[in-house]
Write an enzyme that holds these catalytic residues in place. Structure first.
Site: not given
Ligand code: ZN
Length: 287
Positions: A83-84, A214-215, A217
């Site tokens: 990720d990222h 993304h983000g 939750s």
């Molecule tokens: Zn992210």
């Protein structure tokens, strides 16, 4: 079973569903997520974010091989994702370990530079048969640049992903999936997020590839339903699962205050597994 994220995404699209991509930071999170997926017979993505190395929690070198080995041993369909990614050496290291997809995040760079680097990541991943996620538009919340963590809580519409630019970006880079900005934020929300769910639909159509949220939750049930219906196929999920683990430990603290590390892991794992299960059920988008 180890799967390519792209294949999981295409399958999710057939069912109008999304695949949860859960960041893992220890063995307890890996087993919590995998057991949840196995019990629900749900595909899943195990994800490692370099911010957790930056914060001194765990490195790719420590947890990466375990993620791949446990994905292979699982009865569920499991993708393993980096990720990222901002550092090509680290991205290559993840691919060498057997990760089946990587993200190159050039979202803070000038547009042309983001294209150039993303294209480089696509060429590299192709040699491994792995898929690539890139990011266009800027996400609010906690994020990481080349070597430091930045925090920007303001959700600003001018940072949302532009559909025409998304089309151009995908055509020029050949990415398999695109992380877009449409109102979510990394980390815990300080107020209820307001998502532009119509923008998701437009982005899916113009970009021509699955949209990644993304983000993921802390989003309402209604918003999950809308964004998945409109084209989100991968949802990055961590903060609220991690919080559930921590809260369970606090709630189940023995009266004498003596807590062993193995009991802590056991309590946290149980709570994170329940939280991951709830998320996976939402991502199936059947309710
Ligand atoms: Zn992210």
């Amino acid at each position: 079973m180890l799967y390519n994220a792209k294949d999981l995404m295409l399958e999710a699209e057939k069912h109008g569903a999304a695949v949860g991509a859960f960041n893992v930071t220890c063995m307890a999170t890996i087993t919590a997520v995998l057991e949840a997926a196995e019990e629900l017979d749900s595909p899943v993505i195990l994800e490692y974010a370099p911010i957790h190395d930056e914060e001194g929690i765990i490195s790719l070198e420590e947890i990466g091989p375990a993620m791949v080995a446990m994905a292979k041993a699982s009865s569920a369909k499991v993708g393993v994702h980096y990720d990222h990614g901002v550092d090509f050496d680290k991205i290559k290291k993840a691919l060498d370990m057997g990760f089946t997809s990587v993200m190159y995040d050039g979202s803070i760079l000038p547009y042309e530079e983001n294209i150039e680097n993303t294209r480089k990541a696509v060429e590299l991943a192709k040699k491994y048969g792995a898929s690539v996620e890139a990011e266009l538009g800027k996400m609010a919340g906690v994020t990481m640049t080349n070597d430091h963590v930045v925090e920007n809580r303001a959700i600003d519409r001018s940072n949302f992903t532009n559909p025409e630019q998304a089309k151009d970006f995908v055509e020029k880079t050949g990415v398999d999936m695109l992380a877009c900005s449409f109102g979510t934020s990394h980390g815990l929300y300080t107020s209820a997020p307001r998502l532009d769910t119509e923008l998701v639909k437009e982005l899916r159509q113009t970009a021509g590839v699955p949209v990644v949220m993304h983000g993921g939750s802390g989003v309402s049930a209604e918003d999950y339903r809308k964004v998945i219906t409109n084209g989100v196929r991968k949802i990055n999920y961590y903060s609220y699962m991690a919080k559930a683990g921590g809260e369970a430990v606090r709630a189940e603290m023995p009266e004498d205050g003596v807590l062993f590390i193995h009991d802590l892991y056991k309590i946290a794992k149980k709570a994170m597994k329940e939280n991951a299960k709830e998320a996976m059920i939402r991502f199936m988008n059947k309710q």
